[in-house]
Write a protein that holds these residues in place. Structure first.
Motif, PDB file in Angstrom:
ATOM      1  N   UNK A  63      37.715  48.188  12.700  1.00 40.52           N
ATOM      2  CA  UNK A  63      36.314  48.446  12.351  1.00 40.52           C
ATOM      3  C   UNK A  63      35.387  48.296  13.553  1.00 40.52           C
ATOM      4  N   UNK A  64      35.668  47.324  14.410  1.00 41.64           N
ATOM      5  CA  UNK A  64      34.830  47.108  15.599  1.00 41.64           C
ATOM      6  C   UNK A  64      34.910  48.306  16.534  1.00 41.64           C
ATOM      7  N   UNK A  65      36.127  48.747  16.834  1.00 36.00           N
ATOM      8  CA  UNK A  65      36.300  49.890  17.735  1.00 36.00           C
ATOM      9  C   UNK A  65      35.777  51.171  17.085  1.00 36.00           C
ATOM     10  N   UNK A  66      35.999  51.329  15.791  1.00 34.98           N
ATOM     11  CA  UNK A  66      35.508  52.512  15.090  1.00 34.98           C
ATOM     12  C   UNK A  66      33.986  52.625  15.192  1.00 34.98           C
ATOM     13  N   UNK A  67      33.299  51.491  15.065  1.00 36.66           N
ATOM     14  CA  UNK A  67      31.833  51.488  15.151  1.00 36.66           C
ATOM     15  C   UNK A  67      31.353  51.912  16.539  1.00 36.66           C
ATOM     16  N   UNK A  68      32.181  51.697  17.552  1.00 32.07           N
ATOM     17  CA  UNK A  68      31.828  52.059  18.934  1.00 32.07           C
ATOM     18  C   UNK A  68      32.246  53.486  19.294  1.00 32.07           C
ATOM     19  N   UNK A  69      32.969  54.148  18.415  1.00 31.26           N
ATOM     20  CA  UNK A  69      33.516  55.471  18.698  1.00 31.26           C
ATOM     21  C   UNK A  69      32.529  56.566  18.302  1.00 31.26           C
ATOM     22  N   UNK A  70      32.113  57.402  19.253  1.00 31.96           N
ATOM     23  CA  UNK A  70      31.183  58.489  18.926  1.00 31.96           C
ATOM     24  C   UNK A  70      31.757  59.416  17.850  1.00 31.96           C
ATOM     25  N   UNK A  71      30.926  59.829  16.940  1.00 26.12           N
ATOM     26  CA  UNK A  71      31.263  60.762  15.856  1.00 26.12           C
ATOM     27  C   UNK A  71      32.254  60.209  14.831  1.00 26.12           C
TER      28      UNK A  71
END
Length: 167
Positions: A63-71
């Motif tokens: 979830x942390x990395x997903x929130x930082x991933x554009x689009x």
């Protein structure tokens, strides 16, 4: 199928051509485990076998990395280990999407340089980050009957309208 959880960096072989670490989140310092849907691994192995070439993938995103991933969608299937974005050198993404459809993958996104597949139960095909709805990529499984009525329902769903009075 079930979700299996592996320790990040695990070298365990989970299919003929895949190791658990290949599905790891690519974020740093954000997670220690990788959930992987067995059905996703089966699809990717089938695609790998068909083309006879390595599949380069990005799968799990915590979830942390997903929130930082554009689009990235806030509730992306990547955060549950049920999706992968990938490419195969020398194979057009459109051709991969067509093949994925032919083997029964229900969630397919076609992008300029990669394909997204996931293990959802209901069909959802789209093109690009704008998620433009697609009815098919041209690889419908032979056993799947696609009626005019279903086509009309798909068009209506994509357009939000009634087509020629057919409801």
């Amino acid at each position: 199928m079930a979700i299996q959880t592996y320790k990040k960096g695990d070298e365990q072989k989970i299919a003929a051509n895949f190791r658990a670490r290949e599905f790891d989140c690519q974020g740093t310092g954000c997670c220690a485990e990788t959930p992987v849907d067995e059905k996703l691994v089966q699809y990717l192995q089938q695609i790998r076998d068909h083309y006879g070439k390595p599949v380069y993938l990005t799968a799990y995103r915590c979830k942390t990395h997903n929130a930082r991933t554009p689009n990235a969608a806030p509730n992306s299937r990547h955060i549950y280990g049920q999706a992968a974005d990938f490419h195969i050198d020398g194979v057009a993404p459109a051709e991969i999407a067509k093949y994925a459809e032919s083997i029964g993958v229900k969630g397919i996104g076609l992008y300029d340089t990669f394909v997204h597949i996931d293990t959802r139960e209901n069909k959802s095909f789209w093109y690009s980050h704008a998620q433009v709805h697609r009815v098919t990529f041209g690889g419908a499984p032979a056993a799947e009957q696609y009626s005019l009525e279903q086509f009309v329902r798909d068009v209506q769903a994509a357009c939000g309208a009634v087509v020629d009075g057919i409801a």
